[in-house]
Design a protein around this motif. Structure first.
Motif, PDB file in Angstrom:
ATOM      1  N   LEU A  89      -1.131  -7.437  -2.623  1.00 42.92           N
ATOM      2  CA  LEU A  89      -0.067  -6.462  -2.851  1.00 42.92           C
ATOM      3  C   LEU A  89       0.830  -6.377  -1.606  1.00 42.92           C
ATOM      4  O   LEU A  89       0.310  -6.245  -0.506  1.00 42.92           O
ATOM      5  CB  LEU A  89      -0.689  -5.087  -3.140  1.00 42.92           C
ATOM      6  N   TYR A 130       1.439  10.140  -6.810  1.00 40.90           N
ATOM      7  CA  TYR A 130       0.806   9.329  -5.756  1.00 40.90           C
ATOM      8  C   TYR A 130      -0.098  10.207  -4.895  1.00 40.90           C
ATOM      9  O   TYR A 130       0.359  11.224  -4.358  1.00 40.90           O
ATOM     10  CB  TYR A 130       1.895   8.673  -4.899  1.00 40.90           C
ATOM     11  N   PHE A 143       4.825  -0.272   2.228  1.00 44.10           N
ATOM     12  CA  PHE A 143       3.483  -0.524   1.676  1.00 44.10           C
ATOM     13  C   PHE A 143       3.095   0.602   0.728  1.00 44.10           C
ATOM     14  O   PHE A 143       2.571   0.380  -0.349  1.00 44.10           O
ATOM     15  CB  PHE A 143       2.438  -0.598   2.800  1.00 44.10           C
ATOM     16  N   LYS A 144       3.393   1.839   1.165  1.00 42.52           N
ATOM     17  CA  LYS A 144       3.000   3.010   0.384  1.00 42.52           C
ATOM     18  C   LYS A 144       3.855   3.118  -0.888  1.00 42.52           C
ATOM     19  O   LYS A 144       3.349   3.469  -1.947  1.00 42.52           O
ATOM     20  CB  LYS A 144       3.130   4.291   1.222  1.00 42.52           C
ATOM     21  N   ASP A 199       2.638   0.577  -3.252  1.00 46.61           N
ATOM     22  CA  ASP A 199       1.327   1.021  -3.734  1.00 46.61           C
ATOM     23  C   ASP A 199       1.486   2.159  -4.745  1.00 46.61           C
ATOM     24  O   ASP A 199       0.734   2.237  -5.722  1.00 46.61           O
ATOM     25  CB  ASP A 199       0.485   1.466  -2.533  1.00 46.61           C
ATOM     26  N   TYR A 257       2.519   0.641  -7.962  1.00 46.17           N
ATOM     27  CA  TYR A 257       1.364  -0.146  -8.437  1.00 46.17           C
ATOM     28  C   TYR A 257       0.312   0.766  -9.060  1.00 46.17           C
ATOM     29  O   TYR A 257      -0.146   0.543 -10.183  1.00 46.17           O
ATOM     30  CB  TYR A 257       0.792  -0.940  -7.260  1.00 46.17           C
ATOM     31  N   GLN A 258      -0.058   1.826  -8.333  1.00 48.13           N
ATOM     32  CA  GLN A 258      -1.098   2.732  -8.840  1.00 48.13           C
ATOM     33  C   GLN A 258      -0.640   3.443 -10.117  1.00 48.13           C
ATOM     34  O   GLN A 258      -1.421   3.610 -11.056  1.00 48.13           O
ATOM     35  CB  GLN A 258      -1.470   3.767  -7.777  1.00 48.13           C
TER      36      GLN A 258
END
Lengths: 93, 381
Positions: free
Chosen positions: B37, B78, B151-152, B155, B158-159
């Motif tokens: 990722l 998130y 990155f966050k 993510d 993605y999550q």
């Protein structure tokens, strides 16, 4: 010993519990964990925590340590002041 | 395996598209990525978010994306924080031409509801006290621009997508796309074949190659851009400082480090993403000239990534004439991260045959066939 009290990355202050949390969520490569926790991104560039993290992932995945890929090695080897780089190149070109 | 759609690339664009499609009820969505990722351009980007552009479409897409990002933690549910720090972009004009162009840019931005303004050197120094005012003529400032942790953010999409049932396949490279009569029928990776009649090319630096797999020549190419990061210190700089003319952007991120980058003059059109000493030299000289105090900081790491360059430096989004069921979200020219929310929304609308939130005429691939002269976005580092 409480996993929260076991510091793996001293530069970024990352403990074992944070690593196990991510492993449980399915992030099982050093590259993934590095980006989400900043482990290995501090001034020592993973020289201390890199192998510890590799061993921890191997233990979790029940594989050999060497089967866990190490992250990409990036320059610089040690911290250098930007000013020193400017001064070092003054007489060139 | 069957899939309703296969999205190639799990970067910020691919995950945003997957999220929007899943949120609108689409099932059996597959996302394939050849690495981990954020291994591509998203995880390598400069983490900047700005709305100060010179073309109308870039302004509109940036503004809509900022509005999404402001509420992204809640919208995407998130558990972490995407770290949206809105302390502005200070863009300096270093030539009379830039000074004049920036006045026009601000006028355009204001007309689209972006609260940027033209400011003097003295005002710029109030915003960034350590800036060297000998280096520029004037500046523009937009207080709602800023920084997000790539990155966050990746993510978070993605999550959210995973929670809505999207299947992700990492460390799996697409090898071919099968078509019959110019219609997509399947996608083959090194591990699976997915039977599908819809494919999204969100492959970032590799968008051109993925296009060719489906017989679609997309006018984009990869170009190396480099970045370095310093040791962290206490907060001294709120906004991003940027110069197009002097090829520089530099921001202190919430964690305390300074992240700075520049383009590589004369970069070849290839997938090279190795760090270079030439970059380190030029970056050091440029940043110390503009922000002398930053010279005291130690560089601790440098890296590089690919921009996916389009002819007019605006993204290419939507369907293509050459192949039915093939959708593109590429050519972001270094700005895919900041445009991801609107990219996800627009692609989901096009794929589900819904009316689009904004007019797509200037964003579809056809524009290069129809236009005689192309208006090129100049506000790019």
């Amino acid at each position: 010993m409480n996993k929260k009290d076991i510091i793996i990355c001293r530069c970024e202050d990352i403990n074992l519990e944070q690593i196990h949390d991510l492993l449980d969520q399915g992030y099982t490569t050093i590259e993934d964990i590095k980006r989400l926790l900043r482990i290995g991104m501090g001034p020592c560039q993973g020289k201390t925590c890199g192998l510890l993290l590799q061993q921890e992932i191997a233990r979790y995945l029940k594989c050999k340590t060497e089967e866990v890929a190490l992250p990409k090695i990036r320059p610089l080897v040690t911290g250098v002041k930007l000013k020193a780089i400017v001064e070092g190149t003054k007489d060139e070109r | 395996m069957n899939a309703n759609i296969v999205i190639i690339g799990a970067g910020i664009s691919g995950t945003a598209i997957a999220y929007y499609l899943a949120a609108k009820g689409m099932k059996d969505i597959v996302v394939v990525d050849k690495g981990y990722l954020t291994n591509g351009a998203t995880g390598r980007c400069g983490a900047g978010i700005r709305q100060q552009w010179a073309t109308k479409m870039n302004c509109i897409m940036a503004k809509k994306s900022v509005e999404f990002y402001e509420k992204a933690n809640q919208t995407l549910k998130y558990p972490g924080d995407i770290e949206f720090k809105q302390e502005g972009y200070l863009i300096v004009a270093v030539t009379p031409e830039e000074d004049a162009q920036f006045s026009k840019n601000v006028e355009l931005q204001n007309s689209l509801g972006i609260k940027s303004r033209k400011i003097t050197k003295e005002e710029a120094k109030e915003i960034v006290p350590h800036i060297n005012t000998d280096m520029f003529i004037s500046a523009t400032f937009c207080p709602t621009d800023g920084h997000i942790n790539p990155f966050k953010a990746n993510d978070a999409f993605y999550q959210a997508a995973k929670r809505l049932g999207v299947s992700f396949y990492f460390h799996e490279a697409v090898q071919s796309i099968q078509t019959v009569n110019h219609k997509v029928v399947s996608v083959t990776t090194d591990k699976h074949t997915f039977e599908t009649n819809k494919v999204v090319n969100a492959a970032g630096g590799f968008a051109h190659e993925i296009g060719l797999m489906a017989g679609v020549p997309i006018p984009v190419y990869p170009e190396k851009h480099e970045i370095l990061v310093t040791e962290p210190i206490e907060k001294i700089q709120g906004p991003m400082v940027m110069s197009f003319g002097k090829n520089l952007y530099c921001q202190q991120v919430p964690q305390g480090s300074f992240v700075m980058g520049r383009g590589t003059p004369g970069a070849l059109h290839n997938h090279d993403i190795e760090s270079s000493w030439e970059f380190l030299d030029e970056m050091a000289k440029t940043v110390v000239a503009f922000l002398p105090v930053v010279g005291e900081l130690r560089v601790i790491r440098q890296w590089a990534g690919s921009y996916n360059m389009s002819p007019d430096r605006q993204p290419i989004l939507g369907t293509v004439d050459e192949c039915e069921g093939f959708y593109v979200a590429c050519g972001f020219s270094g700005h895919g991260f900041m445009f991801a929310p609107i990219t996800g929304l627009l692609l989901s609308e096009i794929i589900l045959n819904q009316p689009t939130s904004i007019d797509m005429t200037e964003l579809c691939m056809n524009r290069f066939k129809n236009q005689k002269t192309i208006e090129v976005e100049k506000s790019v580092v």
